[in-house]
Design a protein around this motif. Structure first.
Motif: not given
Length: 168
Positions: A38-46, A48-52, A63-66, A84-93
């Motif tokens: 669960g230690n994604l870089s802060e940049n990746m977390e942002k 993913v949240l922005t894309e979501l 979103l953070q509450l949900m 999680r799907a968005i995170q996987a998509e960003l990592l793949l990209g």
């Protein structure tokens, strides 16, 4: 059954269970330990949240509450799977950009084909049930993690943890 075979054949409940088992095997084996912890870089977390937020239309603060309680209700379960799907998509990209493994048009066509395949498979399993988005997101996540693993190669991932030897 291989992951690719699951996506090519009509899947029954046994295949869905196998899919879930493979999902956890892939997640535990191929994701870097920092992601699993669960230690994604802060940049990746942002990112993913922005894309979501952009895709769902839900403000980041809501979103953070949900996302804090994924098991509270079906909406939260679907959002967590989508995250999680968005995170996987960003990592793949990122992996594709780093290696140049696919052109933009090839990647877009692959994602479109994946969306259709995952939607068809999930629709067979659930009909139009409330967990349809969750199943689609999990399907996409698994396929994207597997594709990222294929592109980067096994040497890019830490080996899975080994149990201690009886003499250790």
């Amino acid at each position: 059954m291989l992951m690719g075979e699951y996506f090519r054949i009509g899947a029954g409940i046994e295949d869905y269970i196998m899919h879930k088992i493979l999902y956890y095997i892939v997640a535990l084996t191929f994701l870097p330990s920092s992601v699993m912890a669960g230690n994604l870089s802060e940049n990746m977390e942002k990112r993913v949240l922005t894309e979501l937020a952009n895709r769902s239309g839900i403000p980041v603060s809501d979103l953070q509450l949900m996302l804090d309680d994924c098991e509270l209700n079906k909406r939260n379960m679907n959002l967590c799977a989508f995250q999680r799907a968005i995170q996987a998509e960003l990592l793949l990209g990122d992996a594709i950009k780093m290696t140049g493994a696919k052109t933009d048009s090839d990647y877009a066509a692959w994602k479109k084909q994946l969306q259709a395949r995952c939607h068809a498979d999930a629709d067979k399993e659930t009909g139009s049930g409330a967990i349809l988005p969750k199943i689609i997101s999990e399907c996409k996540e698994l396929a994207m993690l597997a594709e990222r693993y294929t592109i980067l190669g096994a040497e890019s991932f830490p080996p899975p943890p080994q149990p201690p030897h009886k003499w250790d």
